[in-house]
Motif scaffolding. Structure first.
Motif, PDB file in Angstrom:
ATOM      1  N   GLU A   1     -20.669  -4.752 -19.493  1.00  0.00           N
ATOM      2  CA  GLU A   1     -20.161  -4.052 -20.676  1.00  0.00           C
ATOM      3  C   GLU A   1     -20.579  -2.575 -20.648  1.00  0.00           C
ATOM      4  OE1 GLU A   1     -20.834  -3.867 -25.462  1.00  0.00           O
ATOM      5  OE2 GLU A   1     -20.801  -5.857 -24.543  1.00  0.00           O
ATOM      6  N   MET A   2     -21.812  -2.317 -20.261  1.00  0.00           N
ATOM      7  CA  MET A   2     -22.279  -0.925 -20.193  1.00  0.00           C
ATOM      8  C   MET A   2     -21.463  -0.120 -19.179  1.00  0.00           C
ATOM      9  SD  MET A   2     -26.420  -1.347 -20.470  1.00  0.00           S
ATOM     10  CE  MET A   2     -26.732   0.321 -19.986  1.00  0.00           C
ATOM     11  N   ARG A   3     -21.146  -0.724 -18.038  1.00  0.00           N
ATOM     12  CA  ARG A   3     -20.335  -0.036 -17.025  1.00  0.00           C
ATOM     13  C   ARG A   3     -18.945   0.288 -17.575  1.00  0.00           C
ATOM     14  NH1 ARG A   3     -23.448  -3.168 -13.292  1.00  0.00           N
ATOM     15  NH2 ARG A   3     -22.167  -5.032 -13.535  1.00  0.00           N
ATOM     16  N   LEU A   4     -18.344  -0.673 -18.266  1.00  0.00           N
ATOM     17  CA  LEU A   4     -17.022  -0.448 -18.851  1.00  0.00           C
ATOM     18  C   LEU A   4     -17.061   0.655 -19.914  1.00  0.00           C
ATOM     19  CD1 LEU A   4     -15.621  -4.062 -19.227  1.00  0.00           C
ATOM     20  CD2 LEU A   4     -14.669  -2.240 -17.834  1.00  0.00           C
ATOM     21  N   VAL A   5     -18.056   0.595 -20.787  1.00  0.00           N
ATOM     22  CA  VAL A   5     -18.173   1.604 -21.845  1.00  0.00           C
ATOM     23  C   VAL A   5     -18.401   2.985 -21.231  1.00  0.00           C
ATOM     24  CG1 VAL A   5     -19.625   2.390 -23.773  1.00  0.00           C
ATOM     25  CG2 VAL A   5     -18.891  -0.015 -23.647  1.00  0.00           C
ATOM     26  N   ASN A   6     -19.250   3.081 -20.225  1.00  0.00           N
ATOM     27  CA  ASN A   6     -19.495   4.373 -19.573  1.00  0.00           C
ATOM     28  C   ASN A   6     -18.238   4.901 -18.890  1.00  0.00           C
ATOM     29  OD1 ASN A   6     -22.135   4.638 -20.420  1.00  0.00           O
ATOM     30  ND2 ASN A   6     -22.973   3.633 -18.604  1.00  0.00           N
ATOM     31  N   ARG A   7     -17.491   4.009 -18.281  1.00  0.00           N
ATOM     32  CA  ARG A   7     -16.236   4.426 -17.645  1.00  0.00           C
ATOM     33  C   ARG A   7     -15.238   4.919 -18.692  1.00  0.00           C
ATOM     34  NH1 ARG A   7     -12.791   0.277 -14.133  1.00  0.00           N
ATOM     35  NH2 ARG A   7     -10.963   1.571 -13.854  1.00  0.00           N
ATOM     36  N   ALA A   8     -15.165   4.211 -19.826  1.00  0.00           N
ATOM     37  CA  ALA A   8     -14.271   4.632 -20.913  1.00  0.00           C
ATOM     38  C   ALA A   8     -14.715   5.978 -21.490  1.00  0.00           C
ATOM     39  CB  ALA A   8     -14.238   3.566 -22.001  1.00  0.00           C
ATOM     40  N   LYS A   9     -16.028   6.157 -21.635  1.00  0.00           N
ATOM     41  CA  LYS A   9     -16.530   7.445 -22.133  1.00  0.00           C
ATOM     42  C   LYS A   9     -16.150   8.581 -21.182  1.00  0.00           C
ATOM     43  CE  LYS A   9     -20.920   6.336 -22.957  1.00  0.00           C
ATOM     44  NZ  LYS A   9     -22.290   6.363 -23.480  1.00  0.00           N
ATOM     45  N   LEU A  10     -16.253   8.342 -19.886  1.00  0.00           N
ATOM     46  CA  LEU A  10     -15.892   9.363 -18.902  1.00  0.00           C
ATOM     47  C   LEU A  10     -14.412   9.730 -19.043  1.00  0.00           C
ATOM     48  CD1 LEU A  10     -16.706  11.092 -16.480  1.00  0.00           C
ATOM     49  CD2 LEU A  10     -16.096   9.166 -15.018  1.00  0.00           C
ATOM     50  N   ILE A  11     -13.577   8.747 -19.255  1.00  0.00           N
ATOM     51  CA  ILE A  11     -12.143   9.005 -19.442  1.00  0.00           C
ATOM     52  C   ILE A  11     -11.924   9.849 -20.697  1.00  0.00           C
ATOM     53  CG2 ILE A  11      -9.940   7.905 -20.046  1.00  0.00           C
ATOM     54  CD1 ILE A  11     -10.740   5.622 -18.110  1.00  0.00           C
ATOM     55  N   LEU A  12     -12.595   9.499 -21.801  1.00  0.00           N
ATOM     56  CA  LEU A  12     -12.460  10.271 -23.036  1.00  0.00           C
ATOM     57  C   LEU A  12     -12.947  11.714 -22.857  1.00  0.00           C
ATOM     58  CD1 LEU A  12     -13.593   7.616 -25.688  1.00  0.00           C
ATOM     59  CD2 LEU A  12     -11.262   8.422 -25.244  1.00  0.00           C
ATOM     60  N   ILE A  13     -14.028  11.867 -22.122  1.00  0.00           N
ATOM     61  CA  ILE A  13     -14.560  13.211 -21.864  1.00  0.00           C
ATOM     62  C   ILE A  13     -13.567  14.030 -21.051  1.00  0.00           C
ATOM     63  CG2 ILE A  13     -16.357  14.464 -20.585  1.00  0.00           C
ATOM     64  CD1 ILE A  13     -18.295  12.143 -21.466  1.00  0.00           C
ATOM     65  N   GLN A  14     -12.989  13.405 -20.022  1.00  0.00           N
ATOM     66  CA  GLN A  14     -12.062  14.133 -19.150  1.00  0.00           C
ATOM     67  C   GLN A  14     -10.706  14.371 -19.821  1.00  0.00           C
ATOM     68  OE1 GLN A  14     -12.030  11.690 -15.642  1.00  0.00           O
ATOM     69  NE2 GLN A  14     -13.806  12.746 -14.753  1.00  0.00           N
ATOM     70  N   GLN A  15     -10.179  13.378 -20.510  1.00  0.00           N
ATOM     71  CA  GLN A  15      -8.837  13.477 -21.093  1.00  0.00           C
ATOM     72  C   GLN A  15      -8.816  14.284 -22.389  1.00  0.00           C
ATOM     73  OE1 GLN A  15      -5.750  12.153 -20.027  1.00  0.00           O
ATOM     74  NE2 GLN A  15      -6.816  11.772 -18.094  1.00  0.00           N
ATOM     75  N   PHE A  16      -9.849  14.122 -23.208  1.00  0.00           N
ATOM     76  CA  PHE A  16      -9.825  14.714 -24.537  1.00  0.00           C
ATOM     77  C   PHE A  16     -10.931  15.747 -24.755  1.00  0.00           C
ATOM     78  CE2 PHE A  16      -7.854  10.538 -24.861  1.00  0.00           C
ATOM     79  CZ  PHE A  16      -6.613  10.898 -25.370  1.00  0.00           C
ATOM     80  N   LYS A  17     -11.642  16.092 -23.691  1.00  0.00           N
ATOM     81  CA  LYS A  17     -12.691  17.116 -23.736  1.00  0.00           C
ATOM     82  C   LYS A  17     -13.759  16.815 -24.798  1.00  0.00           C
ATOM     83  CE  LYS A  17     -10.333  19.482 -20.731  1.00  0.00           C
ATOM     84  NZ  LYS A  17     -10.176  18.724 -19.528  1.00  0.00           N
ATOM     85  N   MET A  18     -14.038  15.528 -24.985  1.00  0.00           N
ATOM     86  CA  MET A  18     -15.090  15.127 -25.919  1.00  0.00           C
ATOM     87  C   MET A  18     -16.442  15.313 -25.256  1.00  0.00           C
ATOM     88  SD  MET A  18     -13.868  11.524 -27.544  1.00  0.00           S
ATOM     89  CE  MET A  18     -12.401  11.337 -28.515  1.00  0.00           C
ATOM     90  N   THR A  19     -17.467  15.407 -26.075  1.00  0.00           N
ATOM     91  CA  THR A  19     -18.821  15.354 -25.533  1.00  0.00           C
ATOM     92  C   THR A  19     -19.155  13.880 -25.301  1.00  0.00           C
ATOM     93  OG1 THR A  19     -19.877  15.147 -27.693  1.00  0.00           O
ATOM     94  CG2 THR A  19     -19.500  17.407 -26.860  1.00  0.00           C
ATOM     95  N   GLU A  20     -20.218  13.639 -24.580  1.00  0.00           N
ATOM     96  CA  GLU A  20     -20.632  12.254 -24.321  1.00  0.00           C
ATOM     97  C   GLU A  20     -20.976  11.568 -25.638  1.00  0.00           C
ATOM     98  OE1 GLU A  20     -23.096   8.821 -23.561  1.00  0.00           O
ATOM     99  OE2 GLU A  20     -23.882  10.654 -24.454  1.00  0.00           O
ATOM    100  N   LYS A  21     -21.632  12.300 -26.531  1.00  0.00           N
ATOM    101  CA  LYS A  21     -22.009  11.755 -27.831  1.00  0.00           C
ATOM    102  C   LYS A  21     -20.770  11.410 -28.667  1.00  0.00           C
ATOM    103  CE  LYS A  21     -25.095  12.850 -31.649  1.00  0.00           C
ATOM    104  NZ  LYS A  21     -26.018  13.843 -32.208  1.00  0.00           N
ATOM    105  N   ASP A  22     -19.772  12.297 -28.654  1.00  0.00           N
ATOM    106  CA  ASP A  22     -18.536  12.034 -29.407  1.00  0.00           C
ATOM    107  C   ASP A  22     -17.770  10.847 -28.823  1.00  0.00           C
ATOM    108  OD1 ASP A  22     -19.021  14.097 -31.172  1.00  0.00           O
ATOM    109  OD2 ASP A  22     -17.829  15.561 -30.041  1.00  0.00           O
ATOM    110  N   ALA A  23     -17.730  10.754 -27.504  1.00  0.00           N
ATOM    111  CA  ALA A  23     -17.042   9.628 -26.858  1.00  0.00           C
ATOM    112  C   ALA A  23     -17.726   8.310 -27.219  1.00  0.00           C
ATOM    113  CB  ALA A  23     -17.018   9.830 -25.342  1.00  0.00           C
TER     114      ALA A  23
END
Length: 195
Positions: free
Chosen positions: A145-167
């Motif tokens: 689950e942690m790997r999936l969440v981290n991968r999703a956060k990376l996508i949000l950071i790259q696609q929507f320019k979010m910070t890690e905290k916001d993602a």
């Protein structure tokens, strides 16, 4: 926290019907299932490949080489405890082979209290192994689950320019709002915005 004790399964490999009858009377009723699985050495390989047993006992009526091979097969198939009963004339040789494969040998005839103690110990080891396997599976699921969440956060950071905290907050909030696990939200993000 103390886990409730479960009944352990036991396979007795013997060439003797008398041994099977005597053995059933020696089993600690509070630790072992009421049904005793008994098979001949010829059936044992098949039975061990089809079913998992917590404890396997190989009687002295089984020839030494066959008993050691069956014991090794039982260990390799996941039996927590294997006990080989050997007559005095072949005990030393058999026990050295058995120890190399990781199972126990007792000199036959065995004192009933020593046999019960050995079987209880093997059942307890089996319980601990089951608990450890359950914990390992739980930890593996959390890591996944942690790997999936981290991968999703990376996508949000790259696609929507979010910070890690916001993602992280985005995934947490969506999971709470939809009453689902973070894993579900992460999988949806990955599926939708796969890079």
């Amino acid at each position: 926290m103390v886990q409730p004790r479960r009944y352990a399964s036991l396979l007795l490999v013997t060439n003797s019907d008398d041994t099977a009858a005597q053995f059933a009377g020696l089993l600690p009723a509070d630790r072992f299932a009421s049904e005793l699985s008994v098979c001949s050495p010829y059936e044992a390989g098949y039975v061990l490949n089809k079913s998992a047993f917590d404890v396997v006992v190989i009687d002295e009526s089984v020839p030494s080489a066959d008993g050691v091979k069956l014991g090794a097969d039982a260990v390799n198939n996941g039996a927590a405890g294997v006990l080989l009963l050997a007559g005095p004339e072949r005990f030393e040789t058999t026990s050295s082979y058995a120890e190399a494969y990781g199972f126990m040998t007792l000199k036959s005839p065995v004192d009933p209290s020593l046999l019960r103690q050995s079987l209880n110990m093997m059942a307890n080891v089996s319980d601990r192994l089951h608990q450890l396997e359950s914990k390992a599976e739980s930890l593996e699921a959390k890591m996944d689950e942690m790997r999936l969440v981290n991968r999703a956060k990376l996508i949000l950071i790259q696609q929507f320019k979010m910070t890690e905290k916001d993602a992280h907050r985005f995934i947490e909030k969506n999971a709470m709002d939809r009453c689902v696990k973070r894993r579900v939200i992460a999988e949806n993000i990955i599926r939708t915005y796969q890079i």
